[in-house]
Write a protein that holds these residues in place. Structure first.
Motif, short mmCIF file in Angstrom:
data_model
loop_
_atom_site.label_atom_id
_atom_site.label_comp_id
_atom_site.label_asym_id
_atom_site.label_seq_id
_atom_site.Cartn_x
_atom_site.Cartn_y
_atom_site.Cartn_z
N TRP A 1 -4.53 -6.77 -8.00
CA TRP A 1 -4.40 -5.14 -7.65
C TRP A 1 -5.84 -4.82 -7.13
CZ3 TRP A 1 0.36 -2.97 -6.91
CH2 TRP A 1 1.17 -3.19 -7.73
N ALA B 1 -7.52 -2.69 -8.00
CA ALA B 1 -8.52 -2.39 -9.12
C ALA B 1 -9.41 -3.48 -9.80
CB ALA B 1 -7.72 -1.42 -10.02
N ARG C 1 -11.68 1.06 1.21
CA ARG C 1 -10.69 2.03 1.33
C ARG C 1 -9.36 1.02 1.50
NH1 ARG C 1 -12.20 6.16 6.12
NH2 ARG C 1 -14.41 6.37 5.39
N LEU C 2 -9.22 0.17 0.40
CA LEU C 2 -7.82 -0.26 0.06
C LEU C 2 -6.85 0.44 -0.59
CD1 LEU C 2 -9.36 -3.73 -1.39
CD2 LEU C 2 -8.74 -3.23 1.13
N LEU C 3 -5.65 0.59 -0.42
CA LEU C 3 -4.66 1.40 -1.03
C LEU C 3 -4.65 1.03 -2.57
CD1 LEU C 3 -2.10 1.55 1.81
CD2 LEU C 3 -3.75 3.33 1.09
N PRO C 4 -4.84 1.68 -3.65
CA PRO C 4 -4.76 0.87 -4.92
C PRO C 4 -3.51 0.35 -5.40
CG PRO C 4 -5.55 3.36 -5.10
CD PRO C 4 -5.42 3.00 -3.63
N TRP C 5 -2.46 1.00 -4.76
CA TRP C 5 -0.91 0.71 -5.25
C TRP C 5 -0.41 -0.49 -4.65
CZ3 TRP C 5 -2.80 5.51 -3.99
CH2 TRP C 5 -2.73 5.98 -2.75
N LYS C 6 -1.17 -0.94 -3.58
CA LYS C 6 -0.76 -2.19 -3.18
C LYS C 6 -1.31 -3.38 -3.43
CE LYS C 6 1.78 0.03 0.62
NZ LYS C 6 3.17 -0.15 0.45
#
Ligand SMILES: Nc1ncnc2c1ncn2[C@@H]1O[C@H](COP(=O)(O)OP(=O)(O)O)[C@@H](O)[C@H]1O
Ligand SMILES: [Mg+2]
Lengths: 277, 241
Positions: free
Chosen positions: B118, B120, B78-83
């Motif tokens: 990132w 991703a 559950r990482l924020l992909p945009w951070k």
């Protein structure tokens, strides 16, 4: 992970230089331009042979010469600026309104009930059909033209951004909550970034819609702008100038799209396709 | 806190419609202890954990006490992909110096070279280690782990087990790990709880020095006992042995 990447690169290391040396790869890049070029050459030949009358369609060389003249005389830049001004004001109003409504509808239940139903109803209306009403309401000056562009661009932004906000992964919201984000923090760090890709797709639709609105709007009794240039040329049977106007519309559309794409590459640098590609 | 319980739950009942998932459940955890919660799929493990994390509202008739600082790691990172990785670690943390703290936490989980990456680009194990760093950087007094290694491959899981034990020794949070893997429970925890029919059906201390080995006879016996608590048929155990 890094070992894997190294392994992959190692495996590619030998075939890559060989492929780069083959000229076939470069040729195929240009091959898709061959057929348009042939068509233009045929067009030129037909015009010179008198098969296509200049009243039907001017020769490519004539069009180029006229374009150059229009640029030098300052006429094209003047009309271009007027058209750009209309699109810029219309887009600014439309995108801001669409985004604001999407935020209101996306971030609160009450907002959704108030905003979304009328928006969904209005969007089924072909907005260009509103031209007669706009003329009655706003007259024939700049206002109906800008209003039409604004209307055409507000809906795509609203629809995509609203869908983006509602499509946020609830698991990410939960993670944000458990790590101490309040409502404002959640909107800023989770909801809006998650909705941005979809919103940018909407912005690209909005740009396309804005140019279309501009073309229609500039048919309304304009005294300046690319549309006026085209209408004026029609009265004098100047097909060369008409084509110049069309080319300018096309170039404007393409550059606007390229601008949004460039912004996307920066703003969405985190996306897996961009990260790995 | 007046007594020395880090976590204290009394008569917690949780229903979804007619489905009673937790039924007057009692639970107490010693400060700094490492407890594993076993249970069949759908037995309510996540529901209990979510209540402790404050993600689900606590029923009014239940008495629930947890420390002020609670951190969670879920099955998915559950990482924020945009951070970037370090920004994911500092999410929700106030104040300056957050980046330096994130870098220290990432170094602890062995990700100091990935602070600017990132999400991703991370492997599954790296992403889950980032999630651990994000939990630890808050210096939680209660660390809740909901099947954090279930999605990882076997080799990565072994490394993560060692990492979690190291972090637990250094930071000494009261730790509750939910798992459906009996071996994982016996390998890591001081105490294994089995959740069944909405209650703690078994509460078994694990008295084995670490590092523990699967071959240890106490390990084998405990594993067998837990499997039977979980309702796995005796024949299945015999066949597998
Ligand atoms: N939000 C919910 N709404 C309805 N039922 C739920 C909800 N959350 C969990 N449940 C039900 O509660 C039971 C326990 O779920 P859960 O705690 O996730 O089990 P476990 O983690 O032990 O596999 C399941 O039967 C599940 O379907
Ligand atoms: Mg679960």
């Amino acid at each position: 992970m890094s070992e894997h990447a190294l392994g992959a690169r190692g495996a590619l290391a030998s075939p890559e230089p060989i492929r780069a040396r083959l000229p076939r790869v470069n040729l195929s890049q240009y091959r898709r331009f061959i057929s348009p070029l042939v068509i233009v050459l045929l067009w030129q030949a037909a015009s010179m042979a008198g098969l296509i009358s200049p009243r039907t369609l001017a020769a490519p060389t004539t069009i180029l010469a006229s374009a150059w003249e229009l640029v030098l005389s300052g006429e094209l830049p003047r009309h271009l600026l007027v058209s750009l001004g209309r699109v810029a004001s219309g887009l600014a109003i439309g995108v801001t309104t669409g985004a604001a409504l999407a935020l209101v509808a996306g971030l609160s239940r009450l907002g959704e009930e108030v905003v979304d139903a009328p928006m969904q109803m209005l969007r089924t209306l072909p907005f260009l059909a509103l031209v007669p009403l706009f003329i009655l309401w706003f007259g024939i000056g700049e206002t109906p033209k800008i209003a039409l562009v604004a209307l055409g661009s507000a809906f795509p932004v609203y629809l995509t951004l609203f869908a983006g906000i509602r499509g946020v992964d609830p698991k990410l919201m939960e993670a944000g909550k458990v790590f101490g984000l309040d409502r404002r923090g959640l909107v800023r760090h989770v909801v809006l970034p998650a909705a941005l890709p979809s919103g940018l797709v909407g912005l690209r639709y909005a740009l396309g819609s804005a140019w279309l609105s501009l073309v229609i709007a500039e048919q309304i009794n304009a005294t300046a702008g690319i549309g006026f240039l085209i209408n004026d040329a029609r009265d004098f049977l100047r097909t060369d100038v008409i084509v110049v106007g069309l080319l300018v519309y096309a170039l404007l559309g393409l550059s606007a799209d390229a601008l949004v794409r460039a912004f996307e590459r920066r703003a969405l640098a985190w996306r897996p396709s961009l990260v790995k590609g | 806190m007046s007594d020395n319980r880090a976590v204290s739950v009394r008569s917690l009942t949780r229903r979804f419609g007619t489905n009673t998932v937790l039924n007057a459940l009692d639970l107490e955890l010693e400060p700094g202890s490492f407890t594993a919660l076993l249970g069949r799929s759908g037995s309510g493990k996540s529901t209990l954990l979510r209540t402790l994390a404050g993600l689900d509202p606590a029923p009014a008739d239940a008495e629930i006490r947890v420390p002020a600082s609670v951190a969670v790691a879920f099955q998915e990172p559950r990482l924020l992909p945009w951070k970037k990785v370090w920004q994911n670690v500092t999410i929700g943390l106030p104040g300056s110096g957050a980046k330096a703290r994130a870098e220290r936490a990432l170094a602890e989980v062995g990700l100091n070279r990935h602070t600017e990456a990132w999400p991703a680009t991370l492997s599954g194990g790296e992403a889950q280690r980032t999630a651990l760093a994000r939990a630890l950087v808050r210096e939680p007094r209660l660390l809740l782990l909901d099947e954090p290694f279930a999605a990882l491959d076997a080799l990565t899981r072994i490394r993560m087990h060692a990492l979690v034990l190291d972090l637990w020794r250094v930071h000494t949070p009261t730790t509750l790990i939910v798992t459906h893997d009996v071996d994982e429970a016996v390998l890591l925890a001081d105490r294994v709880l089995v959740l069944d029919a909405g209650r703690i059906a078994a509460d078994i201390p694990v008295e084995m020095p670490r590092p523990r080995s699967h071959g240890d006879s106490r390990f084998v016996a405990l594993r067998r006992r837990l499997l039977s608590e979980l309702g796995v048929e005796a024949e299945v155990i015999r066949e597998a042995a």
